[in-house]
Structures are given as C-alpha cells and as structure tokens.
Scaffold this active site. Structure first.
Site, PDB file in Angstrom:
ATOM      1  N   ASN A  57       0.829  -1.226   0.000  1.00 25.15           N
ATOM      2  CA  ASN A  57       0.000   0.000   0.000  1.00 25.15           C
ATOM      3  C   ASN A  57       0.856   1.266   0.000  1.00 25.15           C
ATOM      4  O   ASN A  57       0.501   2.255  -0.630  1.00 25.15           O
ATOM      5  CB  ASN A  57      -1.027  -0.009   1.133  1.00 25.15           C
ATOM      6  CG  ASN A  57      -0.420  -0.170   2.501  1.00 25.15           C
ATOM      7  OD1 ASN A  57       0.709  -0.612   2.637  1.00 25.15           O
ATOM      8  ND2 ASN A  57      -1.156   0.193   3.526  1.00 25.15           N
ATOM      9  N   LYS A  76      12.155  -8.239   2.612  1.00 27.66           N
ATOM     10  CA  LYS A  76      11.273  -8.902   1.633  1.00 27.66           C
ATOM     11  C   LYS A  76      10.240  -7.857   1.245  1.00 27.66           C
ATOM     12  O   LYS A  76       9.360  -7.514   2.016  1.00 27.66           O
ATOM     13  CB  LYS A  76      10.608 -10.137   2.254  1.00 27.66           C
ATOM     14  CG  LYS A  76      10.209 -11.206   1.285  1.00 27.66           C
ATOM     15  CD  LYS A  76       8.854 -11.157   0.640  1.00 27.66           C
ATOM     16  CE  LYS A  76       7.638 -10.856   1.432  1.00 27.66           C
ATOM     17  NZ  LYS A  76       6.674 -10.078   0.557  1.00 27.66           N
ATOM     18  N   GLU A 112       5.477  -7.834  -3.457  1.00 26.05           N
ATOM     19  CA  GLU A 112       5.468  -8.404  -4.803  1.00 26.05           C
ATOM     20  C   GLU A 112       4.528  -7.659  -5.756  1.00 26.05           C
ATOM     21  O   GLU A 112       4.755  -7.638  -6.959  1.00 26.05           O
ATOM     22  CB  GLU A 112       5.079  -9.902  -4.760  1.00 26.05           C
ATOM     23  CG  GLU A 112       6.187 -10.809  -4.231  1.00 26.05           C
ATOM     24  CD  GLU A 112       6.366 -10.722  -2.723  1.00 26.05           C
ATOM     25  OE1 GLU A 112       5.458 -10.213  -2.036  1.00 26.05           O
ATOM     26  OE2 GLU A 112       7.429 -11.152  -2.225  1.00 26.05           O
ATOM     27  N   SER A 126      -1.463  -7.590   7.428  1.00 26.08           N
ATOM     28  CA  SER A 126      -2.735  -7.879   8.084  1.00 26.08           C
ATOM     29  C   SER A 126      -2.531  -8.546   9.445  1.00 26.08           C
ATOM     30  O   SER A 126      -1.514  -9.201   9.694  1.00 26.08           O
ATOM     31  CB  SER A 126      -3.594  -8.769   7.185  1.00 26.08           C
ATOM     32  OG  SER A 126      -2.940  -9.988   6.990  1.00 26.08           O
ATOM     33  N   GLU A 161       3.308  -4.072  12.788  1.00 26.13           N
ATOM     34  CA  GLU A 161       2.374  -2.989  12.434  1.00 26.13           C
ATOM     35  C   GLU A 161       1.235  -3.641  11.669  1.00 26.13           C
ATOM     36  O   GLU A 161       1.375  -3.954  10.489  1.00 26.13           O
ATOM     37  CB  GLU A 161       3.074  -1.962  11.528  1.00 26.13           C
ATOM     38  CG  GLU A 161       4.180  -1.199  12.176  1.00 26.13           C
ATOM     39  CD  GLU A 161       3.682  -0.299  13.290  1.00 26.13           C
ATOM     40  OE1 GLU A 161       2.471  -0.024  13.367  1.00 26.13           O
ATOM     41  OE2 GLU A 161       4.522   0.115  14.105  1.00 26.13           O
ATOM     42  N   LEU A 162       0.095  -3.813  12.330  1.00 23.18           N
ATOM     43  CA  LEU A 162      -0.956  -4.640  11.718  1.00 23.18           C
ATOM     44  C   LEU A 162      -2.186  -3.811  11.368  1.00 23.18           C
ATOM     45  O   LEU A 162      -2.127  -2.601  11.284  1.00 23.18           O
ATOM     46  CB  LEU A 162      -1.273  -5.810  12.659  1.00 23.18           C
ATOM     47  CG  LEU A 162      -0.028  -6.612  13.088  1.00 23.18           C
ATOM     48  CD1 LEU A 162      -0.396  -7.731  14.031  1.00 23.18           C
ATOM     49  CD2 LEU A 162       0.729  -7.151  11.882  1.00 23.18           C
ATOM     50  N   CYS A 204      -3.673   1.676   6.612  1.00 23.53           N
ATOM     51  CA  CYS A 204      -4.012   1.040   7.900  1.00 23.53           C
ATOM     52  C   CYS A 204      -4.606   2.033   8.891  1.00 23.53           C
ATOM     53  O   CYS A 204      -5.383   1.645   9.760  1.00 23.53           O
ATOM     54  CB  CYS A 204      -2.797   0.334   8.483  1.00 23.53           C
ATOM     55  SG  CYS A 204      -1.364   1.389   8.619  1.00 23.53           S
TER      56      CYS A 204
HETATM   57  P1  NAD Z   1      -2.546 -10.547   2.564  1.00 22.00           P
HETATM   58  O1  NAD Z   1      -2.939 -10.806   3.967  1.00 22.00           O
HETATM   59  O2  NAD Z   1      -2.414 -11.679   1.616  1.00 22.00           O
HETATM   60  O3  NAD Z   1      -1.129  -9.780   2.532  1.00 22.00           O
HETATM   61  C1  NAD Z   1      -0.842  -8.645   3.288  1.00 22.00           C
HETATM   62  C2  NAD Z   1       0.673  -8.449   3.250  1.00 22.00           C
HETATM   63  O4  NAD Z   1       1.299  -9.501   3.975  1.00 22.00           O
HETATM   64  C3  NAD Z   1       1.270  -8.558   1.840  1.00 22.00           C
HETATM   65  O5  NAD Z   1       2.301  -7.603   1.726  1.00 22.00           O
HETATM   66  C4  NAD Z   1       1.815  -9.974   1.750  1.00 22.00           C
HETATM   67  O6  NAD Z   1       2.940 -10.080   0.896  1.00 22.00           O
HETATM   68  C5  NAD Z   1       2.237 -10.216   3.170  1.00 22.00           C
HETATM   69  N1  NAD Z   1       2.169 -11.622   3.546  1.00 22.00           N
HETATM   70  C6  NAD Z   1       1.113 -12.447   3.411  1.00 22.00           C
HETATM   71  N2  NAD Z   1       1.399 -13.668   3.904  1.00 22.00           N
HETATM   72  C7  NAD Z   1       2.677 -13.608   4.366  1.00 22.00           C
HETATM   73  C8  NAD Z   1       3.547 -14.530   5.003  1.00 22.00           C
HETATM   74  N3  NAD Z   1       3.153 -15.780   5.312  1.00 22.00           N
HETATM   75  N4  NAD Z   1       4.801 -14.110   5.324  1.00 22.00           N
HETATM   76  C9  NAD Z   1       5.213 -12.843   5.060  1.00 22.00           C
HETATM   77  N5  NAD Z   1       4.435 -11.935   4.475  1.00 22.00           N
HETATM   78  C10 NAD Z   1       3.178 -12.294   4.139  1.00 22.00           C
HETATM   79  O7  NAD Z   1      -3.594  -9.537   1.988  1.00 22.00           O
HETATM   80  P2  NAD Z   1      -3.604  -8.525   0.767  1.00 22.00           P
HETATM   81  O8  NAD Z   1      -4.712  -8.905  -0.162  1.00 22.00           O
HETATM   82  O9  NAD Z   1      -2.263  -8.272   0.170  1.00 22.00           O
HETATM   83  O10 NAD Z   1      -4.020  -7.241   1.576  1.00 22.00           O
HETATM   84  C11 NAD Z   1      -5.262  -7.209   2.203  1.00 22.00           C
HETATM   85  C12 NAD Z   1      -5.196  -7.081   3.682  1.00 22.00           C
HETATM   86  O11 NAD Z   1      -3.898  -6.901   4.190  1.00 22.00           O
HETATM   87  C13 NAD Z   1      -5.946  -5.829   4.049  1.00 22.00           C
HETATM   88  O12 NAD Z   1      -7.271  -6.161   4.370  1.00 22.00           O
HETATM   89  C14 NAD Z   1      -5.212  -5.253   5.207  1.00 22.00           C
HETATM   90  O13 NAD Z   1      -5.795  -5.683   6.411  1.00 22.00           O
HETATM   91  C15 NAD Z   1      -3.861  -5.884   5.165  1.00 22.00           C
HETATM   92  N6  NAD Z   1      -2.781  -4.916   4.855  1.00 22.00           N
HETATM   93  C16 NAD Z   1      -2.390  -4.099   5.841  1.00 22.00           C
HETATM   94  C17 NAD Z   1      -1.397  -3.180   5.600  1.00 22.00           C
HETATM   95  C18 NAD Z   1      -0.954  -2.231   6.670  1.00 22.00           C
HETATM   96  O14 NAD Z   1      -0.434  -1.172   6.351  1.00 22.00           O
HETATM   97  N7  NAD Z   1      -1.102  -2.579   7.942  1.00 22.00           N
HETATM   98  C19 NAD Z   1      -0.811  -3.119   4.343  1.00 22.00           C
HETATM   99  C20 NAD Z   1      -1.233  -3.997   3.343  1.00 22.00           C
HETATM  100  C21 NAD Z   1      -2.232  -4.921   3.623  1.00 22.00           C
END
Ligand code: NAD
Length: 477
Positions: free
Chosen positions: A151, A174, A177, A228, A249-250, A283
C-alpha cells in the site's frame, strides 16, 4: 518506462539462482508492465550469509558515518522523487501527487533515523562501591528480517530499513510483490549513498516460504512486519518460538467520531480526504464513522456529495484524486463487503460497485443504516467504503469505538476542549488525532495496541527495537 526488478544480495543485483520471475500488473489497466525476480532457497542462503557478514562490518561503523550515509540517501531519493513517483503509480495505482509525497517523505524519514543514529545513548548508574563503573550501553540487535506491504511501497520499507541501518544492524528486506519496483528504487538510494555490501539485501518471492525460512534462521535476530493481523499473528508466533525480537504494524478499523459541537464542514473535508487517500488502502484510514444524531443528517449529506464528486481514474492523469485498488482481489473484497452490508439492511448513499471492466476501480461508497451484524463493522475494509452510524451519548460512542480488538488509529471532532481531553483519554488506540489528521510524521510514534500490533515505527521509540541493552559493571584498577 517501468523497470524490471532484480534481487539485491551481497552488493549485487541478481536475477536469482533459478532465474524465476513473476509479472507486475498495472492496476489501472490490468495489463502486465514488467516482472520481478523471485528468490529461492539458494538466494536466501546467500542473503543470510551476506547479512551475517555485513552486520560484522556495520556494527563497528561509527554512528557518525551511519548518520552521514542516511543523510546522503535522503538527498538522493529527493532528487529522484519525480521518476520514482511515476514508477510507483504504474504498479500501485495511487495518484501521482500522493506517490511523490510518499517519496519525498521517505527523505525526511531517512534524515530522522540518521539523526537518531547519533543519539543511541546509554547511561552511567551510580555504584554502591568506590571505583566501580556501572555502564548501560546500546548495541545493534543483529541482522533483521523485514516484510513490507504494497500500500505504501516506499514508506513501509523506509522506516524499517532506515531504523536498522541507523542502529548498526544489517537487514534482509522482503519487499512487496505487487509493487516491487518503487521499493527497489528506494534500495538503490541507500546503496548509492554508501551502505556497504551485505548490509542491505532485497528479496521477493513467495512471502510465506520466505518468512518461514528467514524467521527461524539463527542468523536473524529481529523480525519486523507490516500487513494484516492474521498474517502478523502467524509470524509473531513463529518469531516467539525462536525468541526473536518483533515489531508488528498490523491492521486497524479506526473510529472517527463527530460530536454534536464539531465543525461539520471541517470534519467532512478532513475525514473524506483521509478516507480516500490511496483508495482507502491505509491502515490508519478512518473506517467507522460515528456521528452524533444531531449532526448526522448534515454530515451524511455533505460526505455523500463529496463521494459523488470524487474524480476516480488512472493515477497518472493529473485530474485523478483516487486511483484503482491494488488488484482484482481487492475489488472482489469490496464487492463482498458491500453485498453483505446491503443484504443485512444497509442503504447505499453513494457508489457501491466497481467502475468499468478495465483495471481495479471501485466507487467511493457511503453506507448508512448500519448494524453490528455486518462484516464491515468487524473486518478492516481496506478500501473506499465509509459506513456512517449515528450515536447519542459519549459513553455509548466510546463503547463502540473500543468494541473491536483493533487499536491502531482513532479520530474525533469537537469544539470542546473538555470533550477532546476526555475522548483522547478514552480511546484504546496507539494513535489519536483530534480535529485534524496529524499522524505518521517521522518524529512521532507510529504503532498500535491490541490486535493492531506492538512496537513503534516513528519517533524516538522506533530505533529502540533495533537495539539491545547491555549492562557492564567495571571495577577500575
Ligand atoms: P494478505 O494478507 O495476503 O497480505 C498482506 C501483506 O502480507 C502482503 O504484503 C503480503 O505479501 C504479506 N504476507 C502475506 N502472507 C505472508 C507470510 N506468510 N509471510 C510474510 N508476508 C506475508 O492480503 P492482501 O490482499 O495483500 O491485503 C489485504 C489485507 O492486508 C488488508 O485487508 C489489510 O488488512 C492488510 N494490509 C495491511 C497493511 C498495513 O499497512 N497494515 C498493508 C497492506 C495490507
């Protein structure tokens, strides 16, 4: 032009041991614009070895050199902000002005952490005996594994990398992607500023495979993740099992309270702008609008007007104020949340559906007639959805604001200093902003409580989690 993205390991840009790549898509067009290299186990092993070697060098490098390196990186990124912003828009979708702002802020964050490098003070504790010196010293925690999301491809990474570099740690980042190239441009700034070989590695690939390999690895001493809450909990439990330091930071689900004595026009203007920044994929975005019943009608009407007028389009178009979501999966998520709310009685005041059939656009959506059975009142929407609910009393609205397990950001609008002080104290939240949007500057703490995580990525707290405290008691001879 959109650059293909390589990995950066041990001072070299590399296509990876197996030469595996994945496509990068432009969310405004749905078309492929480039590709990124994927790291596999041999690459991760090289990155770990490099981070181990790099740490041995960097921890002994004077704080003043770390400061100067970060200051130089800040100058470099500022000088490239226009080009980097264009790359970011193509892969992430946000309007160009937002992408440039994010890139320039990265310079300020580098400056802040550079200065923090010179302030990692210890202390001297008065001893119980003569000629004894009791010293508390701060030392870098060791090689860090950092995981950052799409984001804010630069902002989420620059906080972690700059803190690690300032403290004297090495780091394996990391990156995201979905949006790999702007993050790689950030890494180039550090490298060109003089960060030595092995101190900073950049990898991409399968997030779950990479995190499950790096986190338990004995070289890695600290984990930092932004993303997340469900993923954060998995990574935190793995890190806990291996006794690694953690910053998380979730997610959040920020209450935005508008009291009856608020300046409604100002509240609409600021909340609307911050709700729709980055298409709501933030977030700390306001996500539960709680408006006193006496000003509810006025607020809904003005907020809805703004939603209907917002110009949505390709982030490269200068008139665009909101770009697409990061990809089709987020459009599907918006559709599911809206349809659940409508089935359970919500009224759509504006928006409610995807725009066109090209790219991942979704209308700014305003929902009223909200109740607690709806998913939107439990799950972080992470998109341009604004559920607005009326409230009647201070106690009731505090109960609603604190009802969820999240506690990242919270907002309130009131003209009463007494109400402002009371609501500031009552919010169960890591960050509170009253009558304006004042979060996320480099010099102020940034972090959540409850399921929103722990640790801070801003302010003087931020570098602490990259430092160990060592106590030395020394008898003078
Ligand atoms: P997602 O849960 O698949 O991924 C969120 C992030 O976590 C991505 O960058 C992904 O690469 C990373 N990730 C996922 N599984 C991982 C693992 N096992 N190990 C390491 N990294 C991992 O969801 P998404 O579709 O990419 O994003 C949607 C949700 O993610 C949103 O609803 C939001 O809650 C959350 N999100 C939060 C932030 C934040 O700034 N806190 C940023 C991006 C996404």
């Amino acid at each position: 032009m959109y650059p293909d993205v390589s990995l950066h390991i041990n001072g070299q840009w590399t296509k990876g041991a197996e030469g595996k790549t994945e496509p990068v898509m432009n969310p405004a067009t749905g078309e492929k614009i480039g590709s990124f290299a994927c790291a596999t186990k041999p690459d991760l092993d090289m990155a770990l070895q490099a981070a181990d070697d790099g740490f041995k060098v960097w921890k002994k490098t004077p704080a003043d050199t770390r400061y100067k390196t970060l200051r130089k990186a800040a100058d470099i990124i500022r000088s490239r902000a226009d080009d980097i912003a264009k790359i970011m828009v193509q892969e992430q979708g946000k309007p160009l002005m937002e992408a440039k702002g994010e890139t320039l802020l990265a310079g300020d964050i580098m400056d802040w952490f550079g200065e923090e490098a010179r302030r990692t003070y210890g202390r001297v504790i008065p001893a119980r005996g003569e000629n004894i010196y009791q010293l508390v010293v701060k030392e870098p925690v060791g090689p860090v594994a950092a995981f950052t999301p799409w984001n804010f491809p630069i902002n989420q990474a620059v906080r972690k990398v700059s803190a690690a570099i300032a403290a004297g740690c090495s780091i394996i980042l990391k990156g995201p992607e979905d949006t790999p190239a702007s993050c790689a441009e950030l890494v180039k700034c550090y490298i060109e500023a003089g960060v030595p070989q092995g101190v900073l590695q950049l990898v991409y690939g399968n997030p779950a495979e990479i995190s499950s390999y790096l986190i338990p690895h004995p070289v890695i001493r600290k984990i930092t993740f932004t993303g997340s809450t469900p993923v954060g909990k998995q990574l935190a439990s793995l890190a806990g099992l291996h006794m690694k330091r953690i910053t998380m930071e979730l997610g959040g689900h920020a209450p935005a309270i508008v009291f009856e004595d608020a300046n409604v026009d100002q509240a609409v203007k600021v909340l609307f702008a911050n709700k729709h920044r980055n298409a709501g994929q933030v977030c700390v975005a306001p996500t539960r609008f709680l408006v006193h019943e006496k000003v509810y009608g006025d607020f809904v009407q003005k907020y809805t007007e703004s939603a209907k007028k917002l110009k949505v389009g390709d982030g490269l178009d200068k008139d665009t104020r909101m770009g697409p979501l990061v990809g089709p999966r987020r459009v599907d998520a918006m559709e599911a949340i809206v349809s659940d709310a409508v089935q359970k009685g919500a009224k759509i005041e504006a928006g409610g559906k995807r725009i066109g059939n090209k790219g991942s656009f979704f209308e700014p959506t305003v929902l009223t007639n909200i109740n607690h059975d709806m998913k939107i009142m439990h799950e972080e929407p992470f998109g341009p959805l604004s559920p607005i609910m009326p409230f009647t009393s201070f106690d009731k609205v505090v109960e609603e604001a604190n009802r969820l397990p999240y506690g990242l950001a919270a907002y309130a609008y009131t003209s009463s200093a007494k109400t402002a002080a009371a609501i500031g104290a009552a919010f169960e939240s890591g960050m509170v902003s009253i009558n304006h949007h004042g979060l996320a500057l480099p010099e102020v703490p940034f972090g959540g409580v409850k399921d929103s995580g722990y640790g801070s990525e801003g302010g003087s707290e931020a570098i602490e989690s990259y430092l160990n405290t060592k106590f030395i008691s020394q008898l003078g001879l």
